[in-house]
Design an enzyme around this catalytic site. Structure first.
Site, PDB file in Angstrom:
ATOM      1  N   TYR A 135       6.683 -13.033   5.045  1.00 16.21           N
ATOM      2  CA  TYR A 135       5.651 -13.516   4.113  1.00 16.21           C
ATOM      3  C   TYR A 135       5.574 -12.756   2.789  1.00 16.21           C
ATOM      4  O   TYR A 135       4.733 -13.063   1.957  1.00 16.21           O
ATOM      5  CB  TYR A 135       4.271 -13.518   4.789  1.00 16.21           C
ATOM      6  CG  TYR A 135       3.850 -12.182   5.397  1.00 16.21           C
ATOM      7  CD1 TYR A 135       3.390 -11.132   4.605  1.00 16.21           C
ATOM      8  CD2 TYR A 135       3.924 -11.974   6.773  1.00 16.21           C
ATOM      9  CE1 TYR A 135       3.011  -9.928   5.156  1.00 16.21           C
ATOM     10  CE2 TYR A 135       3.539 -10.767   7.340  1.00 16.21           C
ATOM     11  CZ  TYR A 135       3.081  -9.750   6.532  1.00 16.21           C
ATOM     12  OH  TYR A 135       2.711  -8.545   7.079  1.00 16.21           O
TER      13      TYR A 135
ATOM     14  N   ARG B 160       1.171  -0.857   1.764  1.00 10.10           N
ATOM     15  CA  ARG B 160       1.573  -0.824   3.169  1.00 10.10           C
ATOM     16  C   ARG B 160       3.075  -1.069   3.232  1.00 10.10           C
ATOM     17  O   ARG B 160       3.514  -2.212   3.282  1.00 10.10           O
ATOM     18  CB  ARG B 160       0.806  -1.893   3.960  1.00 10.10           C
ATOM     19  CG  ARG B 160       0.811  -1.664   5.475  1.00 10.10           C
ATOM     20  CD  ARG B 160       0.456  -2.928   6.216  1.00 10.10           C
ATOM     21  NE  ARG B 160       1.564  -3.866   6.146  1.00 10.10           N
ATOM     22  CZ  ARG B 160       1.439  -5.197   6.165  1.00 10.10           C
ATOM     23  NH1 ARG B 160       0.261  -5.752   6.235  1.00 10.10           N
ATOM     24  NH2 ARG B 160       2.514  -5.971   6.088  1.00 10.10           N
TER      25      ARG B 160
ATOM     26  N   HIS C  65       2.427  -4.580   9.332  1.00 10.47           N
ATOM     27  CA  HIS C  65       1.018  -4.368   9.696  1.00 10.47           C
ATOM     28  C   HIS C  65       0.920  -3.562  10.990  1.00 10.47           C
ATOM     29  O   HIS C  65       0.120  -2.646  11.114  1.00 10.47           O
ATOM     30  CB  HIS C  65       0.318  -5.718   9.864  1.00 10.47           C
ATOM     31  CG  HIS C  65      -1.053  -5.594  10.426  1.00 10.47           C
ATOM     32  ND1 HIS C  65      -2.105  -5.085   9.701  1.00 10.47           N
ATOM     33  CD2 HIS C  65      -1.549  -5.857  11.670  1.00 10.47           C
ATOM     34  CE1 HIS C  65      -3.184  -5.056  10.469  1.00 10.47           C
ATOM     35  NE2 HIS C  65      -2.875  -5.515  11.663  1.00 10.47           N
TER      36      HIS C  65
HETATM   37  C1  TPP Z   1     -13.409  -9.368  11.936  1.00  6.33           C
HETATM   38  C2  TPP Z   1     -11.931  -9.356  12.138  1.00  6.33           C
HETATM   39  N1  TPP Z   1     -11.199 -10.366  11.651  1.00  6.33           N
HETATM   40  C3  TPP Z   1      -9.839 -10.358  11.817  1.00  6.33           C
HETATM   41  C4  TPP Z   1      -9.227  -9.343  12.489  1.00  6.33           C
HETATM   42  C5  TPP Z   1      -7.708  -9.332  12.670  1.00  6.33           C
HETATM   43  N2  TPP Z   1      -7.172  -8.285  11.816  1.00  6.33           N
HETATM   44  C6  TPP Z   1      -6.798  -7.090  12.317  1.00  6.33           C
HETATM   45  S1  TPP Z   1      -6.246  -6.057  11.129  1.00  6.33           S
HETATM   46  C7  TPP Z   1      -6.480  -7.209   9.920  1.00  6.33           C
HETATM   47  C8  TPP Z   1      -6.160  -6.925   8.505  1.00  6.33           C
HETATM   48  C9  TPP Z   1      -6.838  -5.724   7.985  1.00  6.33           C
HETATM   49  O1  TPP Z   1      -6.459  -5.507   6.666  1.00  6.33           O
HETATM   50  P1  TPP Z   1      -7.033  -4.301   5.853  1.00  6.33           P
HETATM   51  O2  TPP Z   1      -8.507  -4.230   6.024  1.00  6.33           O
HETATM   52  O3  TPP Z   1      -6.515  -4.430   4.477  1.00  6.33           O
HETATM   53  O4  TPP Z   1      -6.426  -3.026   6.582  1.00  6.33           O
HETATM   54  P2  TPP Z   1      -4.868  -2.626   6.721  1.00  6.33           P
HETATM   55  O5  TPP Z   1      -4.339  -3.349   7.928  1.00  6.33           O
HETATM   56  O6  TPP Z   1      -4.182  -3.048   5.495  1.00  6.33           O
HETATM   57  O7  TPP Z   1      -4.880  -1.163   6.911  1.00  6.33           O
HETATM   58  C10 TPP Z   1      -6.989  -8.392  10.463  1.00  6.33           C
HETATM   59  C11 TPP Z   1      -7.290  -9.607   9.682  1.00  6.33           C
HETATM   60  C12 TPP Z   1     -10.050  -8.308  12.997  1.00  6.33           C
HETATM   61  N3  TPP Z   1      -9.528  -7.267  13.642  1.00  6.33           N
HETATM   62  N4  TPP Z   1     -11.394  -8.344  12.798  1.00  6.33           N
END
Ligand code: TPP
Ligand code: MG
Length: 357
Positions: free
Chosen positions: A263, A250, A254
């Site tokens: 971080y 990434r 985010h």
């Molecule tokens: C169940 C849940 N916990 C926390 C969140 C907050 N949240 C949104 S995106 C994210 C990280 C997602 O990471 P990843 O699955 O690696 O996808 P990326 O953002 O890297 O594409 C989090 C923790 C959420 N949306 N749903």
């Protein structure tokens, strides 16, 4: 292909030059969208945006392996797969503005498009909750024998969620035609993948569920396409599920609400920026004689104009009518909602955030 776009010709999947150029176009469209829409967010013209920068090969290379009857159940960063499959750009941009042209009537967070016509389900914001949906849809396809495959995306962060395990376990046992594509971009907001799992890879997890798991260079559109196509063909012919891990990074924040320099070491990000999937794909296309510098310039200029025109058109569209607040849930609007709607309609306009009746 290597980092310079040199590929082993014996291992290049067989597609026409037009197909490869369509994949490249889909990748560049994501980049152009990300640049333009992030600028709009910074100017306060849209509320939120999430880039897929650096992940274009994983997004489009995988979506390109599907047939029209197949379905996509996305995670966070696959809107480009929806566009590739025919989601109209204007509809996507309307969704980002949440205006009256948005089929979801502004109810979803920006960057959460959906299109029944292109078989692209709207995104579930709850991480991993889309995976049981994907498996359920695939199971339905198996029962109906409709010859379709479901592609369920996830991020590395989703692999620690119970829904991931439920979905993969069910898929392993009942063997519906589902393919999981994990875009391992090595971060889940501020959590690095090393804190997500103690497994050496994401792909290896498939072993425990009883089906193949493959790790592929997620910044190589040829490799992603090849791996996903093989998995889709296997699923369609009754061979069951596959988990594909597209290893990428990434390189952006985010979302527009995040600052990764707080971080992580951005020098590592720079090494991944140098492995840009678009640069590699362009080099490969040039080596094949499929695209020259002028053609590439033209493509970028065309896409840039398309995105600017769509933004200009959608920005002036008003917010959805107030009544959409109570539509689409009940066949007949219950009295208590009708009463609330009537009350809201009496509020001064500025309190409605621009919504009109
Ligand atoms: C169940 C849940 N916990 C926390 C969140 C907050 N949240 C949104 S995106 C994210 C990280 C997602 O990471 P990843 O699955 O690696 O996808 P990326 O953002 O890297 O594409 C989090 C923790 C959420 N949306 N749903
Ligand atoms: Mg991630």
């Amino acid at each position: 292909m290597d980092d310079h776009g040199v590929a082993d010709p014996d291992r290049v999947p067989s597609l026409t030059p037009e197909d490869w150029l369509r994949i490249y176009r889909g990748m560049v469209l994501i980049r152009v969208m990300d640049e333009r829409l992030m600028a709009l967010q910074r100017q306060g013209r849209i509320g939120f945006y999430g880039e897929a920068r650096g992940q274009e090969a994983a997004v489009v290379g995988s979506a390109a392996a599907l047939a029209p009857q197949d379905w996509i159940v996305p995670a966070l960063r696959e809107a480009g797969a929806g566009l590739y499959r025919g989601l109209p750009l204007r509809t996507y941009i309307a969704q980002i503005f949440g205006n009256a042209n948005d089929p979801a009537s502004g109810r979803q967070l920006p960057c959460h498009p959906g299109t029944r016509a292109s078989h692209y389900v709207t995104m579930s914001s709850c991480i991993a909750s889309q995976l049981p949906h994907a498996v359920g849809m695939a199971w339905a396809a198996k029962i109906k024998k409709d010859n379709s495959v479901v592609l369920g995306y996830l991020g590395d962060g989703a692999t620690s969620e119970e829904d991931f395990h439920v979905a993969l376990n069910f898929a392993g046992v009942f063997r519906p035609p589902v393919v999981f594509v994990c875009q391992n971009n090595q971060w889940a907001i501020s959590v690095p993948v090393a804190h997500q799992t103690a497994s050496p890879t994401v792909a290896i997890k498939a072993l425990a569920y009883g089906f193949p798991g493959i790790r592929v260079d997620g910044n190589d559109a040829l490799a992603v396409y090849g791996a996903v196509k093989e998995a889709v063909d296997r699923a369609r012919s009754g061979g069951g599920p596959t988990l594909i891990e597209a290893l990428t990074y990434r390189v952006s924040a985010h979302s527009s609400s995040d600052d990764p320099s707080r971080y992580r070491d951005e020098r590592i990000t720079e090494t991944w920026r140098a492995r840009d999937p678009i640069v590699r794909m362009r080099a490969w296309l040039a080596f094949q004689g499929f695209l020259d510098a002028a053609g590439d310039e033209r493509l970028r200029a065309d896409l840039d104009a398309e995105v600017r025109d769509a933004v200009a058109a959608e920005e002036s569209v008003p917010a959805p009518p107030l009544r959409t607040l109570v539509e689409d849930v009940f066949a007949e609007v219950p009295q208590f909602l009708a009463d609330q709607l009537a009350e809201i309609a009496t509020l001064p306009r500025q309190k409605l955030g621009g919504a009109h009746q």
